[in-house]
Design a protein around this motif. Structure first.
Motif, PDB file in Angstrom:
ATOM      1  N   VAL A 198      -4.497  -0.637   1.571  1.00 39.22           N
ATOM      2  CA  VAL A 198      -4.110   0.776   1.551  1.00 39.22           C
ATOM      3  C   VAL A 198      -2.626   0.893   1.236  1.00 39.22           C
ATOM      4  O   VAL A 198      -2.212   1.740   0.434  1.00 39.22           O
ATOM      5  CB  VAL A 198      -4.430   1.437   2.912  1.00 39.22           C
ATOM      6  CG1 VAL A 198      -4.046   2.915   2.889  1.00 39.22           C
ATOM      7  CG2 VAL A 198      -5.898   1.270   3.262  1.00 39.22           C
ATOM      8  N   ARG A 199      -1.826   0.057   1.862  1.00 35.19           N
ATOM      9  CA  ARG A 199      -0.385   0.019   1.576  1.00 35.19           C
ATOM     10  C   ARG A 199      -0.130  -0.173   0.086  1.00 35.19           C
ATOM     11  O   ARG A 199       0.688   0.537  -0.510  1.00 35.19           O
ATOM     12  CB  ARG A 199       0.257  -1.127   2.364  1.00 35.19           C
ATOM     13  CG  ARG A 199       1.709  -1.422   2.024  1.00 35.19           C
ATOM     14  CD  ARG A 199       2.059  -2.865   2.355  1.00 35.19           C
ATOM     15  NE  ARG A 199       1.277  -3.818   1.542  1.00 35.19           N
ATOM     16  CZ  ARG A 199       1.182  -5.113   1.818  1.00 35.19           C
ATOM     17  NH1 ARG A 199       1.763  -5.613   2.885  1.00 35.19           N
ATOM     18  NH2 ARG A 199       0.468  -5.896   1.016  1.00 35.19           N
ATOM     19  N   ASP A 200      -0.838  -1.123  -0.516  1.00 39.69           N
ATOM     20  CA  ASP A 200      -0.613  -1.417  -1.936  1.00 39.69           C
ATOM     21  C   ASP A 200      -1.005  -0.249  -2.829  1.00 39.69           C
ATOM     22  O   ASP A 200      -0.331   0.040  -3.829  1.00 39.69           O
ATOM     23  CB  ASP A 200      -1.386  -2.675  -2.346  1.00 39.69           C
ATOM     24  CG  ASP A 200      -0.723  -3.956  -1.842  1.00 39.69           C
ATOM     25  OD1 ASP A 200       0.338  -3.859  -1.177  1.00 39.69           O
ATOM     26  OD2 ASP A 200      -1.273  -5.036  -2.113  1.00 39.69           O
ATOM     27  N   GLU A 201      -2.077   0.443  -2.479  1.00 38.97           N
ATOM     28  CA  GLU A 201      -2.478   1.602  -3.275  1.00 38.97           C
ATOM     29  C   GLU A 201      -1.450   2.724  -3.146  1.00 38.97           C
ATOM     30  O   GLU A 201      -1.161   3.436  -4.123  1.00 38.97           O
ATOM     31  CB  GLU A 201      -3.863   2.082  -2.845  1.00 38.97           C
ATOM     32  CG  GLU A 201      -4.987   1.145  -3.255  1.00 38.97           C
ATOM     33  CD  GLU A 201      -4.976   0.840  -4.746  1.00 38.97           C
ATOM     34  OE1 GLU A 201      -4.985   1.807  -5.541  1.00 38.97           O
ATOM     35  OE2 GLU A 201      -4.934  -0.349  -5.119  1.00 38.97           O
ATOM     36  N   ALA A 202      -0.890   2.885  -1.945  1.00 42.61           N
ATOM     37  CA  ALA A 202       0.157   3.895  -1.764  1.00 42.61           C
ATOM     38  C   ALA A 202       1.406   3.529  -2.562  1.00 42.61           C
ATOM     39  O   ALA A 202       2.040   4.395  -3.176  1.00 42.61           O
ATOM     40  CB  ALA A 202       0.488   4.039  -0.284  1.00 42.61           C
ATOM     41  N   LEU A 203       1.742   2.255  -2.570  1.00 43.16           N
ATOM     42  CA  LEU A 203       2.884   1.804  -3.378  1.00 43.16           C
ATOM     43  C   LEU A 203       2.666   2.118  -4.851  1.00 43.16           C
ATOM     44  O   LEU A 203       3.565   2.649  -5.532  1.00 43.16           O
ATOM     45  CB  LEU A 203       3.076   0.296  -3.203  1.00 43.16           C
ATOM     46  CG  LEU A 203       4.038  -0.205  -2.136  1.00 43.16           C
ATOM     47  CD1 LEU A 203       3.945  -1.718  -2.013  1.00 43.16           C
ATOM     48  CD2 LEU A 203       5.466   0.207  -2.451  1.00 43.16           C
ATOM     49  N   LYS A 204       1.494   1.809  -5.350  1.00 44.68           N
ATOM     50  CA  LYS A 204       1.208   2.032  -6.771  1.00 44.68           C
ATOM     51  C   LYS A 204       1.205   3.511  -7.134  1.00 44.68           C
ATOM     52  O   LYS A 204       1.395   3.860  -8.304  1.00 44.68           O
ATOM     53  CB  LYS A 204      -0.135   1.394  -7.127  1.00 44.68           C
ATOM     54  CG  LYS A 204      -0.114  -0.132  -7.092  1.00 44.68           C
ATOM     55  CD  LYS A 204      -1.512  -0.713  -7.294  1.00 44.68           C
ATOM     56  CE  LYS A 204      -1.518  -2.219  -7.135  1.00 44.68           C
ATOM     57  NZ  LYS A 204      -2.887  -2.790  -7.235  1.00 44.68           N
ATOM     58  N   ALA A 205       1.013   4.389  -6.139  1.00 45.12           N
ATOM     59  CA  ALA A 205       1.081   5.824  -6.411  1.00 45.12           C
ATOM     60  C   ALA A 205       2.473   6.229  -6.868  1.00 45.12           C
ATOM     61  O   ALA A 205       2.629   7.218  -7.589  1.00 45.12           O
ATOM     62  CB  ALA A 205       0.677   6.612  -5.166  1.00 45.12           C
ATOM     63  N   HIS A 206       3.476   5.463  -6.460  1.00 44.91           N
ATOM     64  CA  HIS A 206       4.858   5.737  -6.882  1.00 44.91           C
ATOM     65  C   HIS A 206       5.123   5.004  -8.194  1.00 44.91           C
ATOM     66  O   HIS A 206       5.913   4.055  -8.279  1.00 44.91           O
ATOM     67  CB  HIS A 206       5.832   5.291  -5.793  1.00 44.91           C
ATOM     68  CG  HIS A 206       5.739   6.092  -4.538  1.00 44.91           C
ATOM     69  ND1 HIS A 206       6.303   7.352  -4.420  1.00 44.91           N
ATOM     70  CD2 HIS A 206       5.156   5.830  -3.340  1.00 44.91           C
ATOM     71  CE1 HIS A 206       6.067   7.824  -3.206  1.00 44.91           C
ATOM     72  NE2 HIS A 206       5.372   6.917  -2.536  1.00 44.91           N
ATOM     73  N   ALA A 207       4.459   5.467  -9.232  1.00 42.73           N
ATOM     74  CA  ALA A 207       4.431   4.722 -10.494  1.00 42.73           C
ATOM     75  C   ALA A 207       5.796   4.624 -11.162  1.00 42.73           C
ATOM     76  O   ALA A 207       6.043   3.683 -11.915  1.00 42.73           O
ATOM     77  CB  ALA A 207       3.425   5.360 -11.445  1.00 42.73           C
TER      78      ALA A 207
END
Length: 293
Positions: free
Chosen positions: A232-241
């Protein structure tokens, strides 16, 4: 039944919430607690750090794009979100360092930057607040100011004589600091990658780590098990493209290796108004008993 408690994480810029303590927040959301991220600035001065997003139309609309990225990350993490509305100070570079821009967050007097956070604290009524240590996690002027504002608001929010027009007083019970990178953690990942015959991106970084630089792990009091929420952390990080390159070293260590080698996120208990035995494995340690008493 688990008592529903409230956690607030105060950050300087959009994306900080996803790179610092995101798995912890996702875990507490999954356990039924309420979590709010407060972002002090809009990240307007940030550079585009992902080559795929380095386009004129992105640079021209950085503020709006970063707001959209933050909304998506908050949705992924399952957290509530509030902006404080201050202006990103930017990270000054050069020798000598250039002056900070007039009106930026780092130059806003504490008597002006503290009340908005006090108001949000009184509205959300968190039992626990997380912010950066006195070094800001790393010496970005907005991170250091975020620390100062968070500590001042923690002290003022429960005082009926402070900012009486900003809601009913509410005293958070614990204040935690998050820190910057740990040499011990980087070394653990470096050695695990080499042992698996994988390339490590940390060799040069570790080689330049001075022996006189203390490891932040020396200050850690609390390690929260949250490996199940690394994805989940990684998906949230990737949201900040605009800020996160999916090919960068943020994702160099396979998730299974992370879960095995370092399954926690770490904090330092800076203030506590409840009894709690150190070391801890729960940011709410001691609070369940206080709330249900």
């Amino acid at each position: 039944m688990v008592e529903k408690l409230r956690l607030m994480a105060v950050h300087a810029h959009p994306d900080d919430e996803s790179s610092k303590g995101a798995a912890t927040m996702a875990r507490y959301v999954a356990e039924g607690h309420e979590v709010m991220v407060v972002t002090c600035t809009g990240g307007e001065a940030g550079s585009v750090l992902n080559p795929a997003m380095d386009r004129p139309e992105v640079l021209e609309n950085m503020s709006a794009i970063r707001r959209g990225e933050m909304a998506r990350a908050a949705e992924i993490l399952g957290v509530q979100h509030r902006w404080l509305g201050f202006v990103d100070s930017g990270l000054p570079e050069g020798d000598p360092l250039p002056p900070l821009p007039e009106g930026c967050f780092a130059l806003t007097p504490l008597e002006e930057s503290t009340p908005p956070l006090v108001q949000v604290i009184r509205e959300f009524r968190p039992h626990v607040i997380i912010t950066y240590d006195e070094n800001g996690g790393y010496p970005h002027p907005d991170h250091i100011r975020c620390h100062e504002v968070s500590v001042a608001a923690f002290d003022a929010a429960g005082d009926p004589d402070s900012y009486p027009g900003l809601g009913e007083p509410w005293q958070p019970l614990k204040l935690y600091y998050s820190h910057g990178f740990s040499r011990a953690k980087l070394m653990a990942f470096h050695e695990a990658l080499l042992a698996a015959d994988l390339e490590s991106p940390y060799a040069e970084w570790l080689a330049g780590w001075g022996d006189d630089r203390p490891d932040v792990m020396e200050r850690v009091t609390t390690r929260v098990e949250c490996a199940d929420w690394f994805v989940v952390r990684d998906e949230a990080l990737k949201a900040h493209a605009t800020q996160i390159d999916p090919e960068s070293r943020w994702f160099a260590v396979p998730l299974e290796m992370q879960r095995e080698v370092w399954p926690t996120e770490e904090y330092e208990l800076a203030r506590s108004l409840v009894d709690s035995t150190l070391p801890e494995d729960d940011l709410f340690a001691g609070i369940h008993e206080k709330v249900t008493a």
